[in-house]
Design a protein around this motif. Sequence first.
Motif, PDB file in Angstrom:
ATOM      1  N   ARG A 225      13.138   3.336 -11.492  1.00 54.31           N
ATOM      2  CA  ARG A 225      12.085   2.838 -10.618  1.00 54.31           C
ATOM      3  C   ARG A 225      11.532   1.546 -11.203  1.00 54.31           C
ATOM      4  NH1 ARG A 225      11.095   8.556 -10.509  1.00 54.31           N
ATOM      5  NH2 ARG A 225      11.095   9.370  -8.372  1.00 54.31           N
ATOM      6  N   GLU A 226      10.752   0.840 -10.382  1.00 54.81           N
ATOM      7  CA  GLU A 226      10.095  -0.361 -10.882  1.00 54.81           C
ATOM      8  C   GLU A 226       9.062   0.041 -11.935  1.00 54.81           C
ATOM      9  OE1 GLU A 226      11.237  -3.031 -10.422  1.00 54.81           O
ATOM     10  OE2 GLU A 226      12.051  -3.295  -8.406  1.00 54.81           O
ATOM     11  N   THR A 227       9.029  -0.691 -13.036  1.00 57.48           N
ATOM     12  CA  THR A 227       8.136  -0.348 -14.140  1.00 57.48           C
ATOM     13  C   THR A 227       6.930  -1.270 -14.196  1.00 57.48           C
ATOM     14  OG1 THR A 227       9.505  -1.716 -15.605  1.00 57.48           O
ATOM     15  CG2 THR A 227       9.990   0.628 -15.519  1.00 57.48           C
ATOM     16  N   TYR A 228       6.506  -1.769 -13.043  1.00 58.64           N
ATOM     17  CA  TYR A 228       5.301  -2.581 -13.014  1.00 58.64           C
ATOM     18  C   TYR A 228       4.082  -1.699 -13.281  1.00 58.64           C
ATOM     19  CZ  TYR A 228       8.257  -6.122 -10.793  1.00 58.64           C
ATOM     20  OH  TYR A 228       9.239  -7.027 -10.529  1.00 58.64           O
ATOM     21  N   SER A 229       2.982  -2.335 -13.566  1.00 59.97           N
ATOM     22  CA  SER A 229       1.745  -1.590 -13.758  1.00 59.97           C
ATOM     23  C   SER A 229       1.344  -0.911 -12.452  1.00 59.97           C
ATOM     24  CB  SER A 229       0.635  -2.527 -14.236  1.00 59.97           C
ATOM     25  OG  SER A 229       0.318  -3.470 -13.219  1.00 59.97           O
ATOM     26  N   GLU A 230       0.475   0.088 -12.584  1.00 58.47           N
ATOM     27  CA  GLU A 230       0.076   0.855 -11.410  1.00 58.47           C
ATOM     28  C   GLU A 230      -0.616  -0.026 -10.375  1.00 58.47           C
ATOM     29  OE1 GLU A 230       0.611   4.307  -9.453  1.00 58.47           O
ATOM     30  OE2 GLU A 230       1.254   3.834 -11.502  1.00 58.47           O
ATOM     31  N   LYS A 231      -1.439  -0.950 -10.833  1.00 56.22           N
ATOM     32  CA  LYS A 231      -2.121  -1.846  -9.894  1.00 56.22           C
ATOM     33  C   LYS A 231      -1.119  -2.733  -9.172  1.00 56.22           C
ATOM     34  CE  LYS A 231      -6.837  -2.281 -11.673  1.00 56.22           C
ATOM     35  NZ  LYS A 231      -7.869  -3.214 -12.181  1.00 56.22           N
ATOM     36  N   SER A 232      -0.143  -3.253  -9.900  1.00 57.49           N
ATOM     37  CA  SER A 232       0.848  -4.124  -9.277  1.00 57.49           C
ATOM     38  C   SER A 232       1.689  -3.358  -8.271  1.00 57.49           C
ATOM     39  CB  SER A 232       1.745  -4.742 -10.354  1.00 57.49           C
ATOM     40  OG  SER A 232       0.995  -5.568 -11.214  1.00 57.49           O
ATOM     41  N   LEU A 233       2.054  -2.128  -8.596  1.00 55.82           N
ATOM     42  CA  LEU A 233       2.851  -1.324  -7.660  1.00 55.82           C
ATOM     43  C   LEU A 233       2.063  -1.018  -6.389  1.00 55.82           C
ATOM     44  CD1 LEU A 233       4.706   1.192  -9.996  1.00 55.82           C
ATOM     45  CD2 LEU A 233       5.712  -0.624  -8.625  1.00 55.82           C
ATOM     46  N   GLN A 234       0.799  -0.688  -6.553  1.00 55.77           N
ATOM     47  CA  GLN A 234      -0.013  -0.392  -5.375  1.00 55.77           C
ATOM     48  C   GLN A 234      -0.161  -1.631  -4.500  1.00 55.77           C
ATOM     49  OE1 GLN A 234      -3.665   1.326  -6.758  1.00 55.77           O
ATOM     50  NE2 GLN A 234      -2.703   3.237  -7.399  1.00 55.77           N
ATOM     51  N   LYS A 235      -0.317  -2.767  -5.125  1.00 56.72           N
ATOM     52  CA  LYS A 235      -0.402  -4.005  -4.352  1.00 56.72           C
ATOM     53  C   LYS A 235       0.921  -4.273  -3.641  1.00 56.72           C
ATOM     54  CE  LYS A 235      -2.740  -7.954  -3.612  1.00 56.72           C
ATOM     55  NZ  LYS A 235      -4.082  -8.026  -3.027  1.00 56.72           N
TER      56      LYS A 235
ATOM     57  N   GLY B 202       1.410  -2.002  -0.610  1.00 62.40           N
ATOM     58  CA  GLY B 202       0.429  -2.114   0.462  1.00 62.40           C
ATOM     59  C   GLY B 202      -0.650  -1.057   0.424  1.00 62.40           C
ATOM     60  N   ALA B 203      -0.909  -0.484  -0.757  1.00 63.29           N
ATOM     61  CA  ALA B 203      -1.959   0.526  -0.861  1.00 63.29           C
ATOM     62  C   ALA B 203      -3.331  -0.131  -0.727  1.00 63.29           C
ATOM     63  CB  ALA B 203      -1.855   1.266  -2.193  1.00 63.29           C
ATOM     64  N   ALA B 204      -4.271   0.665  -0.280  1.00 60.79           N
ATOM     65  CA  ALA B 204      -5.631   0.158  -0.136  1.00 60.79           C
ATOM     66  C   ALA B 204      -6.215  -0.138  -1.509  1.00 60.79           C
ATOM     67  CB  ALA B 204      -6.495   1.177   0.601  1.00 60.79           C
ATOM     68  N   SER B 205      -7.036  -1.158  -1.576  1.00 54.89           N
ATOM     69  CA  SER B 205      -7.657  -1.530  -2.836  1.00 54.89           C
ATOM     70  C   SER B 205      -8.760  -0.533  -3.184  1.00 54.89           C
ATOM     71  CB  SER B 205      -8.217  -2.945  -2.753  1.00 54.89           C
ATOM     72  OG  SER B 205      -9.191  -3.017  -1.720  1.00 54.89           O
TER      73      SER B 205
END
Length: 950
Positions: free
Chosen positions: A300-310, A313-316
């Motif tokens: 899977r992508e190993t970006y940070s949780e904030k980056s993955l949510q962004k 398209g997750a809500a801020s």
Amino acid sequence: MQTVGAPFLLFWLIWGHSCALGGKVNKHKPWIETSYHGVITENMDTVLLDPPLVALDKDAPVPYAGEICAFKIFGQDAPFEAVVLNRTSGEGVLRARGSVDCESQKEYTFIIQAYDCGAGPSGADWKKSHKAVVHIQVDDVNEFSPVFRETLYKASVIEGKIYDSILQVEAWDQDCSPQYSQICNYEIVTAGTPFAIDRNGNIRNTERLSYDKQHSYKITVTAFDCGQKRAKEDVEVHIEVKPVCKPGWQGWNKRVDYEPGTGSKQLFPKMRLETCGGPLSGVKAMVELQTNHIGKGCDRETYSEKSLQKLCGAASGSTDLLPAPSPSTNWTTPLLTDSGRDSDLIYRFDGRQAANVPDHVVPQNLTDQFTIATWMKHGPSPGLRAEKETILCNSDKTEMNRHHYSLYVHNCRLVFLLRRDFAQVDTFRPAEFHWKLEQICDKEWHYYVINVEFPAVTLFVDGVTYEPYLVTDDWPIHASKIDTQLTVGACWQGGEIGTPRFTQYFHGSLSGLTIRPGRIETQKVISCLQACKEGLDINSLESLAKDIKFHFNPAQSVLVVEGEDVDSINTAMTKVSYINSRQFPTAGLRRLHITTTVQCFGEDMCLSIPDIKAVVMVLPPSEPRITITGSNRLVRPASDLRGPLGVAPFKELHITSTVMKGDSFGGSRRPGVMEVMHNLDYCDVLVIGDELNPERESLEIHHSALLGKHLDATNSTSGISIYGVDSMVHYEQALRQLRYRNWRPATLTERKFRLTCSELNGRYTSNEFSLEVSVLHHSAPVEHVNHMAVQPQYMRPVHHPLMIHSLNSHMSGAAPPAATVVIVVCIAALVVIVVIGVYRIHATHQEGSREDEDEVKDSEVDWENSALTITVNPMENIKGPQALSEEVREEEHEEEEEGEKDEELAAGVTSAESDNSDEEEEEENDDGREEVKERKQKGKLEWDSSSITY
């Protein structure tokens, strides 16, 4: 001389008696045996007879009449002759007239007769004996070697069987006798073969042969006759091992190499199913890609949780409860990390670690809608009655021990506790939600999302919805003024005991634990956050037969193919592929497991197909080298820093990335550097030295610079961080619009910043790009002069300003000698004149490019009655002339007055002015350009020499 027998003596007695009586001279015929048996060795001439060849005559000892003159042979053209050795005794010998070959004729039979010498020397009146039969046997000589009847022997065997005789080799010998013409022994010359041969030439296998081990054998065989003469030429025997007709998959490789960036790759391009010709009614094959050992269950992508949510398209508004340790997120520092795989941040809990989340981080009001999400890897708890293992707990900090909400594991059941306050509800309401799932204790990674829409609570595990099997109700909690504590990895017990402590520790691994108040997560976002970037695929769906049915599981790690025809199944299996969409995938093995079931007409299962185990080897990707380039020094007048938009420190920034590639050219592979484009997930600008003072300076980016990009930004006194998964171009554009302001720059000479960028949450990082912002001051004259030394071009400037005070300066200690003062004043005057000339030349060269830069407003400069301190700082651009920076220092009382004016100006500039549009900046720049053009039309600058102190 041979001994004469009794009949011969009797004959002579009778003959002597008759002579005495005075009878006829040659009265009697010679006498021989009636038959003879002889032996002759081939290629020799002497025959050994039994009995010996002797002729007797009763007329003896009468000369001639009693003597034997000849033996004659009759019949069959016998190649023999009889020779009289002694006429008186009648002895003779039988010998061959030429070469006797046993291979031509083994035996001879002929007639022989003896003749006496007659009545006198003339041989007249001779007499002959009766006919005797002679039988001659030719003895063989071992002159020939065995010869095989075939020049090459071939045979085939079925693997796994023991044969009494695979084939028989046969040799023969031209010798005539049984002793030398018979083959008494065969022998395998080739050593180390699983075969044996008997004396009759039968070859058998001594062990079970395997087609997979060896497809064929070549052995050499020789033969021996009974005289132990070896065959002149050995013979080759080829034995082919045929595979037993085993139902199963054939034509597949145990290892498939996958090169990153190649898209979809076929796993079994030559695969086929062998069914041994039996009639089938259906085939079902299941292909499973096992990736449990890769990252959190797969690549899977190993970006940070904030980056993955962004990115998804997750809500801020979500709060990361397990961020990477840093000065601002230090509550995770004591926890054990397991981040060895591609910078994927994982926290491991062994029942002794927990973390208190600071109060300023904890959402104060979860409302009736909120979401809790986490990655979890958990196994069975030791012991018969396991304790609760808390993942997340919000409990009373002191006095009492009430749990307001918590998420924990108990006996392989996931439980979510939510106790509402009386202020929210005052009735018996649902409080505990229980789920019993295999995933909770299977020691594998799974993504859990709890969507709360009170009183309903829904659990998502790997994107699949599960409703609680048990819901228990409870009364709401009475309102109190006791503060609560949010903990991760255990529950805080702050009351009802002597010493507050953690309890109900968690055993397992967690990652990406977040909580978002006010909103629930959508199915689409949940699927995106837990989606695997690798999986199985089928190429060319249009080429599949109509009877083929196939379906994937949600993660595309399991593929099931069904069909009625074996050929259709074979075609479908050759289309099965592996795909990894990550640009930089995790290298290593992925295991493949194929299970197959075959149905026959009228039967549930008629053939047993062995399972297949293979591996996909994902090769290491070419690691990118991220490089940040640009101007390392920015010189701006203080008025620009005080302006509403400040200055753009990274206006000339460029971000590139290169990889090393092996290119095929001329039949050889040689490495080369190739520029690539990929995403970044954050860029941090850190302030070097003292932190920013919010009362007089700021480093910020306007919200409009992030519009249309998957970027967000956070800033503090330590710097600013731009994060989100987006292209290098978008990061470049955003960083160029970063603004630095200082509305009190009177005491500021320089500001240093350091920029670093990252891809994949720090797996690949850029160089550290340093930038220095120097401030150009303009002020009234002072009585002391600052002298400078011009550094040579291309050398890195190291600033050590030397301050030389005049006699009028307020100094402690004795005044310098007069000679020293004169020398210093002369040097200062010379330097000032040189600097003025260099500055005018530099200004002339910069007229063409001045329109693209932030202009220096010289209208505020008052050059009259001023004593100057001028510092020249060469720019680090090796292609152009050295840029000059001027620093004008006033006397102490005038500097204080200027500082008060700057404070008044800064007080009039609000924080909202820093967010002005680009149009205002362009208007200001246009006004500045007009002023510069006016100054250019006036010609060169006018200097008042009266203001310069010599």
